[in-house]
Design a protein around this motif. Structure first.
Motif, short mmCIF file in Angstrom:
data_model
loop_
_atom_site.label_atom_id
_atom_site.label_comp_id
_atom_site.label_asym_id
_atom_site.label_seq_id
_atom_site.Cartn_x
_atom_site.Cartn_y
_atom_site.Cartn_z
N PRO A 117 0.22 -2.14 -0.30
CA PRO A 117 -0.89 -1.26 -0.67
C PRO A 117 -0.89 0.07 0.08
O PRO A 117 -1.26 1.10 -0.49
N ALA A 118 -0.46 0.07 1.33
CA ALA A 118 -0.46 1.33 2.09
C ALA A 118 0.54 2.32 1.48
O ALA A 118 0.27 3.52 1.43
N HIS A 119 1.66 1.81 1.00
CA HIS A 119 2.66 2.69 0.38
C HIS A 119 2.15 3.23 -0.96
O HIS A 119 2.34 4.40 -1.27
N THR A 120 1.51 2.38 -1.73
CA THR A 120 0.96 2.79 -3.01
C THR A 120 -0.08 3.89 -2.82
O THR A 120 -0.03 4.93 -3.48
N VAL A 121 -1.01 3.66 -1.91
CA VAL A 121 -2.09 4.62 -1.68
C VAL A 121 -1.55 5.89 -1.02
O VAL A 121 -2.01 6.99 -1.33
N ALA A 122 -0.59 5.75 -0.15
CA ALA A 122 0.02 6.92 0.49
C ALA A 122 0.62 7.85 -0.56
O ALA A 122 0.46 9.08 -0.48
N ALA A 123 1.29 7.29 -1.54
CA ALA A 123 1.89 8.10 -2.60
C ALA A 123 0.83 8.82 -3.42
O ALA A 123 1.00 9.99 -3.78
N ILE A 124 -0.28 8.14 -3.69
CA ILE A 124 -1.36 8.73 -4.48
C ILE A 124 -2.01 9.90 -3.74
O ILE A 124 -2.30 10.94 -4.33
#
Length: 89
Positions: A42-49
């Protein structure tokens, strides 16, 4: 159903806006939502957003949970939030 129809969700959103910036609220909610949906990173997903690092996303989430928890301890209006898993981790 909309969040406005659920008292605890409405209170949680309100508390988040009391203690955090618009960006931090958005990051926190997106991160917790991704976690709840089973996102393995989730941290990678949100970081990209949000164009942040994954470490920054995790730190924002931690700070928001701590701040909301502290608000729940000092303000009786937000006391019901202290027992939510959303805040405890």
């Amino acid at each position: 159903l909309r969040a406005a129809h659920h008292a605890e969700v409405r209170l949680l959103v309100e508390a988040a806006h009391v203690v955090g910036s618009e960006r931090d609220v958005a990051v926190h909610v997106e991160y917790r939502t991704q976690m709840a949906c089973g996102d393995p990173s989730p941290a990678h997903t949100v970081a990209a957003i949000h164009r942040l690092s994954p470490a920054n996303v995790r730190q924002i989430d931690r700070r928001m949970r701590v701040r909301i928890g502290a608000l729940a301890e000092r303000d009786e209006r937000y006391a019901p939030l202290a027992r939510l898993a959303w805040i405890s981790g």
